[in-house]
Design an enzyme around this catalytic site. Structure first.
Site, PDB file in Angstrom:
ATOM      1  N   SER A  56       0.791  -1.226   0.000  1.00  0.00           N
ATOM      2  CA  SER A  56       0.000   0.000   0.000  1.00  0.00           C
ATOM      3  C   SER A  56       0.825   1.279   0.000  1.00  0.00           C
ATOM      4  O   SER A  56       0.323   2.322  -0.413  1.00  0.00           O
ATOM      5  CB  SER A  56      -0.967  -0.007   1.180  1.00  0.00           C
ATOM      6  OG  SER A  56      -0.283  -0.295   2.374  1.00  0.00           O
ATOM      7  N   HIS A  84      -5.431  -3.800  -2.234  1.00  0.00           N
ATOM      8  CA  HIS A  84      -5.179  -2.875  -3.346  1.00  0.00           C
ATOM      9  C   HIS A  84      -5.135  -3.578  -4.709  1.00  0.00           C
ATOM     10  O   HIS A  84      -4.855  -2.946  -5.725  1.00  0.00           O
ATOM     11  CB  HIS A  84      -3.865  -2.118  -3.130  1.00  0.00           C
ATOM     12  CG  HIS A  84      -3.915  -1.213  -1.948  1.00  0.00           C
ATOM     13  ND1 HIS A  84      -4.453   0.050  -1.991  1.00  0.00           N
ATOM     14  CD2 HIS A  84      -3.515  -1.401  -0.664  1.00  0.00           C
ATOM     15  CE1 HIS A  84      -4.370   0.604  -0.798  1.00  0.00           C
ATOM     16  NE2 HIS A  84      -3.815  -0.253   0.030  1.00  0.00           N
ATOM     17  N   LYS A 126     -11.896  -0.145  -1.145  1.00  0.00           N
ATOM     18  CA  LYS A 126     -10.965   0.573  -2.009  1.00  0.00           C
ATOM     19  C   LYS A 126     -11.520   0.619  -3.434  1.00  0.00           C
ATOM     20  O   LYS A 126     -12.407   1.402  -3.698  1.00  0.00           O
ATOM     21  CB  LYS A 126      -9.575  -0.023  -1.850  1.00  0.00           C
ATOM     22  CG  LYS A 126      -9.048   0.379  -0.464  1.00  0.00           C
ATOM     23  CD  LYS A 126      -7.833  -0.311   0.024  1.00  0.00           C
ATOM     24  CE  LYS A 126      -7.502   0.257   1.418  1.00  0.00           C
ATOM     25  NZ  LYS A 126      -6.613  -0.568   2.196  1.00  0.00           N
TER      26      LYS A 126
HETATM   27  C1  LIG Z   1      -6.594  -0.741   3.642  1.00  0.00           C
HETATM   28  C2  LIG Z   1      -5.996  -2.055   3.923  1.00  0.00           C
HETATM   29  C3  LIG Z   1      -6.569  -2.924   4.859  1.00  0.00           C
HETATM   30  C4  LIG Z   1      -7.731  -2.521   5.726  1.00  0.00           C
HETATM   31  O1  LIG Z   1      -8.902  -2.502   5.010  1.00  0.00           O
HETATM   32  P1  LIG Z   1     -10.139  -1.621   5.545  1.00  0.00           P
HETATM   33  O2  LIG Z   1     -11.297  -2.171   4.828  1.00  0.00           O
HETATM   34  O3  LIG Z   1      -9.824  -0.209   5.204  1.00  0.00           O
HETATM   35  O4  LIG Z   1     -10.210  -1.852   7.026  1.00  0.00           O
HETATM   36  C5  LIG Z   1      -6.022  -4.182   5.007  1.00  0.00           C
HETATM   37  N1  LIG Z   1      -4.942  -4.561   4.288  1.00  0.00           N
HETATM   38  C6  LIG Z   1      -4.345  -3.732   3.410  1.00  0.00           C
HETATM   39  C7  LIG Z   1      -3.159  -4.212   2.644  1.00  0.00           C
HETATM   40  C8  LIG Z   1      -4.846  -2.462   3.206  1.00  0.00           C
HETATM   41  O5  LIG Z   1      -4.253  -1.630   2.347  1.00  0.00           O
END
Ligand SMILES: *Cc1c(COP(=O)(O)O)cnc(C)c1O
Length: 385
Positions: free
Chosen positions: A178, A206, A237
């Site tokens: 990320s 992602h 996302k």
């Molecule tokens: C954003 C993210 C999460 C958390 O997801 P949410 O739905 O925002 O709680 C978990 N793992 C990774 C790699 C992320 O980028």
């Protein structure tokens, strides 16, 4: 008695590490109203622009009218609604897995699923740059935590070799990292897992919706569906909604329903959100609707990345819509972000502890909905920095 709070805030301020919230007015689109100013948005994970897509908003409204607002209880009590299961089936089918289970966020999925699968004396092999929710899940599990240097397959193999044959072994990795925008060597990980009898857990937060012909993520792109034991991803996302899933065998789903505390002890996802996510997953999986957005997203990312590289910026090893620009120094990263903001562009500065010390950076995220002009405005501003 609580002077430590003031002391800590002062320390953060002095080190230019104090964070504060910024206020967004209105929907998440390519231009957002932030702190009362209109800014081009280059820091959202809303990669496909689905967060304010009308088709999905309509689905949420339809869900609200039919099923109401709240879900009333956990899934195991009376909160298991038809739309939850429909969404799970749609995700399982896109992920080419037998089944899927919903969680209320990616954070809840990782912090609940890892401890459900692993216990004291088991070993978890984890990329050093894995997301914080993975780290927290590992800590909660009390298993041995072996963090290997980012993407370093040799070190991973060394650690696997040393591990006892008897305990459970799990290799866990983000598919797309990320803060760096690079991708995990999943094929090599799968091969090592087979050789050393470990199972593989992939976090596609992602990757889902972004990579793969149907948006199934890096796992789809590499054709590794059958080799990944636990395929986790978020709906917050690229899908533009909220929540997360874990896809795998039906027995995995049954097991998690019985053991994952963040599934058991929490109220289920509001049905209208599940309805919206269902529409988003259908759009993502659709070759036309999803495919066109993914192609545009790839084009935008490539255009921006090559423009930035040509100016001499260090974009690290990004190959995705996450494009970091390594600055190193926290206060410099902050100053650059402020300068861009004054020029109408919102790019966030990422500082420790989110990234390693001396790893401060600007983190640009591209969306399918950015126009050519948006990208050129950003490139022109970067040139002046
Ligand atoms: C954003 C993210 C999460 C958390 O997801 P949410 O739905 O925002 O709680 C978990 N793992 C990774 C790699 C992320 O980028």
């Amino acid at each position: 008695m609580m002077e430590f709070i003031q002391d800590d805030l002062k320390r953060l301020e002095e080190q230019e590490l104090l964070r504060h919230l910024r206020l967004v007015n209105g929907a998440q689109s390519r231009v957002i109203d932030i702190d009362g100013k209109k800014r081009l948005n280059f820091c959202s994970n809303n990669y496909l622009g689905l967060a304010d897509e009308q088709q999905i908003v309509e689905a949420a409204i339809e869900g609200l009218r039919r099923d109401g607002v709240g879900s009333g209880a956990s899934r195991l009590v009376c909160g298991n609604m038809r739309v939850h299961e429909k969404l799970e089936q749609a995700i399982a089918s896109l992920k080419k897995k037998e089944s899927a289970l919903l969680f209320n966020s990616g954070y809840a999925a990782n912090s609940g699923v890892i401890p459900a699968l692993m216990e004291r004396d088991d070993i978890i092999f984890s990329d050093k740059l894995n997301h914080a929710s993975i780290v927290d899940g590992v800590i909660l599990s009390r298993a041995q935590f072996k963090r290997y240097p980012h993407l370093d397959m040799e070190c991973l193999e060394q650690e696997l070799k040393k591990a006892s044959r008897k305990c459970r072994k799990m290799i866990i990795t983000d598919s797309v990292f990320s803060m760096d925008g690079d991708v995990a060597p999943l094929k090599a990980i799968v091969d090592l897992a087979k050789q050393y009898e470990a199972f593989v857990y992939v976090d596609e937060a992602h990757g889902f919706g972004v990579l793969g012909e149907h948006g199934g993520g890096l796992v789809e792109e590499l054709g590794l569906e059958n080799d990944i034991d636990i395929s986790m991803g978020t709906l917050s996302k690229a899908a533009g909604c909220f929540g997360a899933y874990v896809a795998g065998d039906k027995s995995l789903r049954d097991y998690l329903i019985n053991h994952a505390r963040s599934f058991i002890y929490t109220t289920s996802m509001p049905p209208a959100m599940a309805q919206a996510a269902l529409a988003a997953v259908q759009l993502i999986a659709d070759k036309n609707q999803g495919g066109i957005r993914r192609a545009q997203l790839r084009h935008n990312a490539k255009y921006l990345r090559s423009g930035l590289k040509a100016m001499g910026f260090d974009c690290m090893n990004s190959t995705t819509p996450i494009i970091p620009i390594l600055v190193k120094d926290s206060s410099r990263a902050l100053a650059l972000s402020r300068q861009l903001f004054d020029q109408g562009i919102y790019v966030s500065a990422i500082r420790p502890p989110t990234v390693p010390i001396n790893g401060a950076r600007l983190r640009i995220t591209v969306m399918a909905t950015h126009t050519q002009e948006d990208l050129d405005i950003l490139l022109r501003a970067m040139k002046e920095l």
